[in-house]
Design an enzyme around this catalytic site. Sequence first.
Site, PDB file in Angstrom:
ATOM      1  N   TRP A  74      -8.626 -14.958 -48.193  1.00  0.00           N
ATOM      2  CA  TRP A  74      -8.046 -13.646 -47.906  1.00  0.00           C
ATOM      3  C   TRP A  74      -6.594 -13.768 -48.345  1.00  0.00           C
ATOM      4  O   TRP A  74      -5.813 -14.492 -47.732  1.00  0.00           O
ATOM      5  CB  TRP A  74      -8.141 -13.322 -46.413  1.00  0.00           C
ATOM      6  N   ASN A 100      -5.570 -22.881 -45.012  1.00  0.00           N
ATOM      7  CA  ASN A 100      -5.536 -21.587 -44.328  1.00  0.00           C
ATOM      8  C   ASN A 100      -4.241 -21.545 -43.536  1.00  0.00           C
ATOM      9  O   ASN A 100      -3.937 -22.483 -42.807  1.00  0.00           O
ATOM     10  CB  ASN A 100      -6.755 -21.495 -43.392  1.00  0.00           C
ATOM     11  N   GLY A 101      -3.462 -20.477 -43.718  1.00  0.00           N
ATOM     12  CA  GLY A 101      -2.176 -20.372 -43.005  1.00  0.00           C
ATOM     13  C   GLY A 101      -1.102 -19.963 -43.987  1.00  0.00           C
ATOM     14  O   GLY A 101      -1.402 -19.462 -45.078  1.00  0.00           O
ATOM     15  N   GLU A 479     -10.875   3.707 -30.608  1.00  0.00           N
ATOM     16  CA  GLU A 479     -11.796   2.711 -31.168  1.00  0.00           C
ATOM     17  C   GLU A 479     -12.800   3.375 -32.116  1.00  0.00           C
ATOM     18  O   GLU A 479     -13.125   2.827 -33.174  1.00  0.00           O
ATOM     19  CB  GLU A 479     -12.499   1.968 -30.021  1.00  0.00           C
ATOM     20  N   GLU A 486     -12.324   1.928 -40.781  1.00  0.00           N
ATOM     21  CA  GLU A 486     -12.447   0.542 -41.241  1.00  0.00           C
ATOM     22  C   GLU A 486     -13.646   0.358 -42.176  1.00  0.00           C
ATOM     23  O   GLU A 486     -13.542  -0.319 -43.197  1.00  0.00           O
ATOM     24  CB  GLU A 486     -12.617  -0.313 -39.981  1.00  0.00           C
ATOM     25  N   HIS A 502      -0.340  19.146 -29.445  1.00  0.00           N
ATOM     26  CA  HIS A 502       1.077  18.813 -29.650  1.00  0.00           C
ATOM     27  C   HIS A 502       1.361  18.378 -31.086  1.00  0.00           C
ATOM     28  O   HIS A 502       2.353  17.702 -31.331  1.00  0.00           O
ATOM     29  CB  HIS A 502       1.501  17.713 -28.668  1.00  0.00           C
TER      30      HIS A 502
HETATM   31  C1  F6R Z   1     -11.575  -4.204 -35.878  1.00  0.00           C
HETATM   32  C2  F6R Z   1     -11.271  -5.597 -35.527  1.00  0.00           C
HETATM   33  C3  F6R Z   1      -9.847  -5.985 -35.412  1.00  0.00           C
HETATM   34  C4  F6R Z   1      -9.680  -7.070 -34.322  1.00  0.00           C
HETATM   35  C5  F6R Z   1      -8.217  -7.570 -34.298  1.00  0.00           C
HETATM   36  C6  F6R Z   1      -7.996  -8.572 -33.187  1.00  0.00           C
HETATM   37  O1  F6R Z   1     -12.952  -3.975 -35.920  1.00  0.00           O
HETATM   38  O2  F6R Z   1     -12.148  -6.399 -35.365  1.00  0.00           O
HETATM   39  O3  F6R Z   1      -9.042  -4.894 -35.164  1.00  0.00           O
HETATM   40  O4  F6R Z   1     -10.014  -6.516 -33.098  1.00  0.00           O
HETATM   41  O5  F6R Z   1      -7.915  -8.150 -35.528  1.00  0.00           O
HETATM   42  O6  F6R Z   1      -8.860  -9.651 -33.304  1.00  0.00           O
HETATM   43  P1  F6R Z   1      -9.137 -10.630 -32.103  1.00  0.00           P
HETATM   44  O7  F6R Z   1      -9.922  -9.889 -31.081  1.00  0.00           O
HETATM   45  O8  F6R Z   1      -9.905 -11.760 -32.693  1.00  0.00           O
HETATM   46  O9  F6R Z   1      -7.807 -11.042 -31.560  1.00  0.00           O
END
Ligand code: F6R
Length: 604
Positions: A74, A100-101, A479, A486, A502
């Site tokens: 990524w 990774n990082g 959500e 998404e 508003h």
């Molecule tokens: C959306 C989703 C992200 C995670 C967010 C936090 O579907 O999965 O918004 O909720 O990146 O991830 P966690 O829960 O692993 O800290």
Amino acid sequence: MCGIIGHVGNGNALETLLTGLENLEYRGYDSAGIAIQNGSGIELEKRSGEVTELKNAVDRSVLEGCVGIGHTRWSTHGPPTDANAHPHTDEALDVAVVHNGIIENYAELRAWLKSEGYAFTSETDTEVIPHLIQYYLDSGLEGEAAFRSAIADLEGSYAVTAMIAGEQVLYAARKGSPLVVGVEDEEFFLASDVPAFLEYTDSVVFLEDGDVVVVDESGVEFTDLEGNPISREPETVDWDPEQAGKGTYDHFMLKEIYEQPTSLSQAIEGRIDGSNKRICLESFDPGTFTDVESVQLIACGTSYHAALYGAFTLRQAGIQATAVLANEYSVAAPPVDDDTLVIAVTQSGETADTLNALRKATAEGARTLAVTNVVGSTAARMADDTLFIRAGPEIGVAATKTFSSQVVMLTLLAQRISEDRSGDPTTDLESYLPELARTPSAIETILERSDAGTIAERYADSHAYFFIGRGLGYPVALEGALKFKEITYEHAEGFASGELKHGPLALVTPKTPVFAVFVGEEDEKTLKNAAEAQTRGAPVIAVCPAGHEATEIADEHLEIPDTDPDLAGLLANVQLQLLSYHSAELLDRPIDKPRNLAKSVTVE
Ligand code: F6R
């Protein structure tokens, strides 16, 4: 965010590495690569695109050997090109590295290494690592010492795995990014996460920051940065490999939506004492939360929506509570003292923003609790206490079943904190506990009867999608919109229903369906807000129980079984998950791997 896999064993590493990468693709999927020791040196194949591209490209007669590493990326530094894909190597292919990082001092290191004559071929921060190792090898150090010296030069966060041509050894180190070791007889794995090798072993060592490991066919040596031996015991993870597979479903997301009756039963199991109407939370003896004066919940994305839900139920139970986006918490956290409980809500337990906020809360002296899905995760190890949501592995990038389990965990916790502070089970429990026990079957009913597919089709050519709700319906509206945007890439927004007038009402047209969530709190007001949108031409789809007065005015409705108000939002959310899924399917989107995203976001 980026998936690493490494293998040392008797058999050929290639298929194990490729399968491991496929299992880790939820962490990133813009490019992938593999390097293997084939006896005469390191052989490498890497390219932009998903792991399938790599799989089709590898030459199985060349990439042959028992020791190898792989990576699915990524992008952070440099676009997803073949050159920027991992593994990265030195010029002569003597060292190969996956990472990774983020290496924060990479610019200085790169400039210095260039001045020493090392040639760079990518735009990544990672590429400094193989050159650094090569520099130390050139200076006369042996493999392990060269690796340690290189690691000591790095600033930032890393999970790194490296190999050196001619050595049947993997070197790995961890600081701030996850890395686990899988152990099975004479076969060893290194990976960013357990599903990478779950079909081979469930015996796992979760590495800690500062750990350095050396893996060869005789075993795994655990040391600290200075090389002092340390003890790390394997734990058995109770996820079975089938849980981490897609089974007969087209997508992980759909499978995980359908798993919710089971995952919720697991979240509840053993946590309700029905006869005494009490909530039992593992190691928390009665009275554990007596001194809690206020609660702060920190989280990101979907977990933040669960945190908002949790904060609302806590406030309803009379406890001062607020949910704060973890990435904002570090900028201006509400004040804490030793009566403040800070709850980090994080499915992966590895989200950098949430971990940073947790660090800050700890430094300020707050008591901390992690609500997470992943045993051995950084959040679980950093917080004073942990509650596991027991949802099983979630692979789809869009979180579904873990949201539901987080919500249940937080509503249980709210009741329990309230009970501890007052010394009595709350009266709310009389309605809540039996309804909670019925929630898995209520979700089954939704899954069997949902009209979300038909509604998705009916509104498929809309310009934007709005979601509104009040009280516990508000985080569900947020959500619903997050999930929708998404995975469909369509414009979707969630609003508190009272806020529509508003400002957002200006966006409402006949081409902007409004999904209104009714959870049994001030529903008449939400109904008025929905009607205001409808008057301006917007179709209104009510998410509510059968016979609810909203069904009389709404153009359509998505039905949820009647339940306790604390749980209605959870049920409504399942309908909205299905709506997003079907809408994305109609648009032929890559549902499990939405563009630009990755699960487990380990950068700030
Ligand atoms: C959306 C989703 C992200 C995670 C967010 C936090 O579907 O999965 O918004 O909720 O990146 O991830 P966690 O829960 O692993 O800290």
